[in-house]
Scaffold this active site. Sequence first.
Site: not given
Length: 313
Positions: A223, A50, A98, A95-96, A230
């Site tokens: 992270r 990130d 995004n 990720s979905t 998470v």
Amino acid sequence: MVLRNREIFRAGLHFLKNRIFSIFYLEYERRLEIEILNSEIPHHIAVIMDGNRRYAGQLGKTRSFGHALGAEVTERVIEWCYEIGVKQLTLYAFSTENFQRSEEEVDGLFNLINEKFLKIYSDPRTHENEIQVRVIGDRSKLPAFLNESIEKIEKATENYRKFHLNVAIAYGGRQDIIQAVRDIAGCISTGKLSLEEVDENLISKHLYPAPGVSVPNVDLILRTGGDERVSNFLPWQANGSECATYFCAPFWPEFRKIDLLRSIRVYQARKAEKKQEQSYRILKVVNILEIGNQGEKREDLGKLQQVKKQGVS
């Protein structure tokens, strides 16, 4: 002339400071690596990369600039994990959620990911180090050119076992569990499985990337970027194993080897605490049993004395 000399002096002083800091940093990194190598290394590390966009924003650069720098760090992290002895590395690349970003940014990310896959495919170290590459996520949402590259690198590395690199693209943890349940339900409806066979182990086997070769439990989630969450990443594999978590402030393009080593040290400290707690519980149980045995011995002794008294009378 005097002003020029001052500028040269300041530049030299700045260089000297950076040089001294670099020397101390490298020595600290060396000592820390020796320390963590003397203890248990996590088998499986999962990373939420990130901060690419925020890092670029701080520099006044485009988001694509941040993603490109982050991709370079990703390559180094793969090398560091392999060198340290980690066996499984799972990277949260896309990720979905995004997909909610602009079309331009999404297309740019897919092109960058594709470029890196082709680079890994052609890199001799991939084959010398026997790195198996697998992608987890909903591939139906990916462009055809990216799926072609994924199939190409997975096929080329499918028999490698020294190091496993899992890349999460179009991935969501809840979605992963849902597709596993649907897959199992389909097997039950066709008679391949019975309802009685459904347990935690069976569900684990049906998670991404495919039945029987799913991603194993996670030992450590790392992270970057300062957020302490998470984000729907490997919930089944992480929560089920009560893995350690390490949240650090640097944005992903700023991530250093020392940050990775610190995360592993946190994992090792947590393992040591759990072992100490387990030892304490065992000792407590032993003490309770010993106290109980002593009580039984006193009771038996009392009964024996009572019998002796009855015999005398």
